[in-house]
Design a protein around this motif. Structure first.
Motif, PDB file in Angstrom:
ATOM      1  N   VAL A 204       0.837  -1.193   0.000  1.00 52.75           N
ATOM      2  CA  VAL A 204       0.000   0.000   0.000  1.00 52.75           C
ATOM      3  C   VAL A 204       0.879   1.251   0.000  1.00 52.75           C
ATOM      4  O   VAL A 204       1.793   1.381   0.807  1.00 52.75           O
ATOM      5  CB  VAL A 204      -0.915   0.026   1.239  1.00 52.75           C
ATOM      6  CG1 VAL A 204      -1.718   1.320   1.287  1.00 52.75           C
ATOM      7  CG2 VAL A 204      -1.844  -1.177   1.231  1.00 52.75           C
ATOM      8  N   VAL A 205       0.598   2.152  -0.948  1.00 50.98           N
ATOM      9  CA  VAL A 205       1.255   3.461  -0.943  1.00 50.98           C
ATOM     10  C   VAL A 205       0.171   4.481  -0.614  1.00 50.98           C
ATOM     11  O   VAL A 205      -0.613   4.877  -1.465  1.00 50.98           O
ATOM     12  CB  VAL A 205       1.909   3.770  -2.304  1.00 50.98           C
ATOM     13  CG1 VAL A 205       2.560   5.149  -2.275  1.00 50.98           C
ATOM     14  CG2 VAL A 205       2.945   2.720  -2.657  1.00 50.98           C
ATOM     15  N   GLU A 206       0.130   4.855   0.657  1.00 51.91           N
ATOM     16  CA  GLU A 206      -0.947   5.736   1.114  1.00 51.91           C
ATOM     17  C   GLU A 206      -0.801   7.154   0.569  1.00 51.91           C
ATOM     18  O   GLU A 206      -1.786   7.825   0.270  1.00 51.91           O
ATOM     19  CB  GLU A 206      -0.970   5.767   2.642  1.00 51.91           C
ATOM     20  CG  GLU A 206      -2.183   6.476   3.214  1.00 51.91           C
ATOM     21  CD  GLU A 206      -2.221   6.380   4.730  1.00 51.91           C
ATOM     22  OE1 GLU A 206      -3.131   6.988   5.308  1.00 51.91           O
ATOM     23  OE2 GLU A 206      -1.346   5.703   5.326  1.00 51.91           O
ATOM     24  N   PHE A 207       0.453   7.596   0.403  1.00 46.43           N
ATOM     25  CA  PHE A 207       0.714   8.956  -0.066  1.00 46.43           C
ATOM     26  C   PHE A 207       1.590   8.891  -1.319  1.00 46.43           C
ATOM     27  O   PHE A 207       2.823   8.746  -1.216  1.00 46.43           O
ATOM     28  CB  PHE A 207       1.393   9.764   1.040  1.00 46.43           C
ATOM     29  CG  PHE A 207       0.617   9.767   2.326  1.00 46.43           C
ATOM     30  CD1 PHE A 207      -0.573  10.477   2.427  1.00 46.43           C
ATOM     31  CD2 PHE A 207       1.060   9.040   3.423  1.00 46.43           C
ATOM     32  CE1 PHE A 207      -1.297  10.475   3.604  1.00 46.43           C
ATOM     33  CE2 PHE A 207       0.341   9.036   4.605  1.00 46.43           C
ATOM     34  CZ  PHE A 207      -0.849   9.751   4.695  1.00 46.43           C
ATOM     35  N   PRO A 208       0.996   9.005  -2.500  1.00 44.29           N
ATOM     36  CA  PRO A 208       1.735   8.817  -3.758  1.00 44.29           C
ATOM     37  C   PRO A 208       2.927   9.743  -3.950  1.00 44.29           C
ATOM     38  O   PRO A 208       3.844   9.411  -4.696  1.00 44.29           O
ATOM     39  CB  PRO A 208       0.658   9.073  -4.825  1.00 44.29           C
ATOM     40  CG  PRO A 208      -0.626   8.731  -4.163  1.00 44.29           C
ATOM     41  CD  PRO A 208      -0.451   9.156  -2.731  1.00 44.29           C
ATOM     42  N   PHE A 209       2.939  10.911  -3.273  1.00 42.55           N
ATOM     43  CA  PHE A 209       4.061  11.827  -3.480  1.00 42.55           C
ATOM     44  C   PHE A 209       5.384  11.222  -3.020  1.00 42.55           C
ATOM     45  O   PHE A 209       6.456  11.651  -3.471  1.00 42.55           O
ATOM     46  CB  PHE A 209       3.814  13.161  -2.766  1.00 42.55           C
ATOM     47  CG  PHE A 209       4.836  14.216  -3.126  1.00 42.55           C
ATOM     48  CD1 PHE A 209       4.880  14.755  -4.403  1.00 42.55           C
ATOM     49  CD2 PHE A 209       5.776  14.644  -2.201  1.00 42.55           C
ATOM     50  CE1 PHE A 209       5.826  15.712  -4.752  1.00 42.55           C
ATOM     51  CE2 PHE A 209       6.725  15.606  -2.532  1.00 42.55           C
ATOM     52  CZ  PHE A 209       6.745  16.141  -3.804  1.00 42.55           C
ATOM     53  N   TYR A 210       5.330  10.219  -2.147  1.00 42.07           N
ATOM     54  CA  TYR A 210       6.576   9.564  -1.733  1.00 42.07           C
ATOM     55  C   TYR A 210       7.270   8.888  -2.919  1.00 42.07           C
ATOM     56  O   TYR A 210       8.494   8.742  -2.932  1.00 42.07           O
ATOM     57  CB  TYR A 210       6.306   8.552  -0.624  1.00 42.07           C
ATOM     58  CG  TYR A 210       6.173   9.200   0.736  1.00 42.07           C
ATOM     59  CD1 TYR A 210       7.299   9.492   1.503  1.00 42.07           C
ATOM     60  CD2 TYR A 210       4.931   9.547   1.251  1.00 42.07           C
ATOM     61  CE1 TYR A 210       7.192  10.097   2.745  1.00 42.07           C
ATOM     62  CE2 TYR A 210       4.811  10.151   2.491  1.00 42.07           C
ATOM     63  CZ  TYR A 210       5.936  10.431   3.237  1.00 42.07           C
ATOM     64  OH  TYR A 210       5.832  11.046   4.459  1.00 42.07           O
ATOM     65  N   ILE A 211       6.491   8.466  -3.911  1.00 41.55           N
ATOM     66  CA  ILE A 211       7.087   7.886  -5.120  1.00 41.55           C
ATOM     67  C   ILE A 211       7.914   8.943  -5.840  1.00 41.55           C
ATOM     68  O   ILE A 211       9.040   8.705  -6.265  1.00 41.55           O
ATOM     69  CB  ILE A 211       5.999   7.311  -6.051  1.00 41.55           C
ATOM     70  CG1 ILE A 211       5.210   6.221  -5.331  1.00 41.55           C
ATOM     71  CG2 ILE A 211       6.614   6.776  -7.344  1.00 41.55           C
ATOM     72  CD1 ILE A 211       3.945   5.815  -6.056  1.00 41.55           C
TER      73      ILE A 211
END
Length: 242
Positions: free
Chosen positions: A67-74
Motif C-alpha cells: 500500500v502506498v498511502e501517499f503517492p508523493f513519496y514515489i
C-alpha cells in the motif's frame, strides 16, 4: 529487468501506458527512446530533445503488492535516485526544485513525470524521466543545461540508466519497509532554495516572498511567510521564480 529500446516514439509514458492495458507487464519494465516526438512534462509542458543525445525513459512500477498511502513519496524516491546518480557522476550543486525537477546550480537538467494507474486503489505507476545528457544547445531555454555542458564529459546513456534503476530499487525498498520519514527528510534536505529568501508567483500572477521549509506528505510546498505564517501550496497554486 526488461528494457525495450525504441528509435522514436511520441512519448515513452504513453507507450508504456498502452502496454499496461494490452499485456501483463513485469515490475521495472523500461521503455527507452532515442527520440520523442511528443515528450511530456509536468502540467502539459513538452520535453524537447536532440535525437540520441539524452536519456529519455519510462519505467513501470508495480504497487499492487504493498500500500502506498501517499503517492508523493514515489516522486520523492525517484527524485532522490536521480540525485544520487548525478552526485556520483560529480555533477556539482545538484538540487531538487519542487516538486521533482533536478537542477545543477540553477540550471534544469532533468524532468520527471509520474502517472499513477488506479484500479480501485493505486495499482501501479509509470515513472517518466528525461535527462539532458550530451546535448549542448538549447534554443530559447535559458534555464536548461546538460551534463556535458556542465562537466565537458561525454556520457554513456545506458550506464546512467542502470545507475538510476539501481537507486530507484533501493529507495523503493525503503518505502516498502515503511521508512517514509527517512525518504522525506532526505528529499527536504536537498530542496532547491530551502531556508533561503525566495520569490514566488501565485496563480493570479502576483509576486511574494517567503522561505521554503519543507513539504507535506501530500506533496504540498510549505512556505514560511511574513508574521511567521506557514502556508501550504499545491503545484497549480505557486511557482518558484529563479
Amino acid at each position: 529487468m526488461r528494457i525495450i529500446k525504441l528509435d522514436a516514439i511520441d512519448s515513452t509514458n504513453s507507450f508504456l501506458k498502452e502496454m499496461i492495458y494490452t499485456e501483463a507487464i513485469a515490475d521495472y519494465t523500461i521503455v527507452v527512446a532515442k527520440h520523442q516526438t511528443n515528450g511530456r512534462g509536468q502540467m502539459g509542458t513538452t520535453w524537447d530533445s536532440d535525437k540520441g543525445k539524452n536519456l529519455m525513459f519510462s519505467m513501470f512500477k508495480d504497487l499492487s503488492i504493498h500500500v502506498v498511502e501517499f503517492p508523493f513519496y514515489i516522486s520523492m524516491a525517484v527524485s532522490l535516485a536521480i540525485l544520487k546518480t548525478l552526485k556520483a557522476l560529480n555533477i556539482p550543486q545538484v538540487r531538487i526544485k519542487w516538486p521533482n525537477d533536478i537542477l545543477s546550480a540553477d540550471k534544469k537538467i532533468c524532468g520527471i513525470l509520474i502517472e499513477n494507474v488506479i484500479k480501485n486503489k493505486l495499482n501501479s505507476t509509470i515513472i517518466g524521466v528525461g535527462i539532458n545528457v550530451n546535448q549542448t544547445a538549447f534554443s530559447n531555454l535559458p534555464q536548461a543545461s546538460s551534463l556535458k555542458n556542465i562537466t565537458g564529459v561525454h556520457y554513456d546513456l545506458d550506464e546512467i540508466l542502470h545507475r538510476i534503476v539501481k537507486h530507484i530499487k533501493s529507495y523503493s525498498k525503503l518505502l516498502q519497509d515503511g521508512k517514509y520519514e527517512a525518504v522525506k527528510s532526505e528529499y527536504e534536505a536537498n530542496l532547491f532554495r530551502k531556508n533561503k529568501p525566495s520569490t514566488f508567483k501565485n496563480a493570479e500572477g502576483d509576486l511574494f516572498s517567503g522561505f521554503i521549509i519543507g513539504v507535506t506528505k501530500y506533496g504540498k510546498l510549505q512556505v514560511l511567510l511574513e508574521d511567521e505564517i506557514i502556508k501550504k501550496f499545491d503545484l497549480k497554486e505557486i511557482t518558484l521564480m529563479y
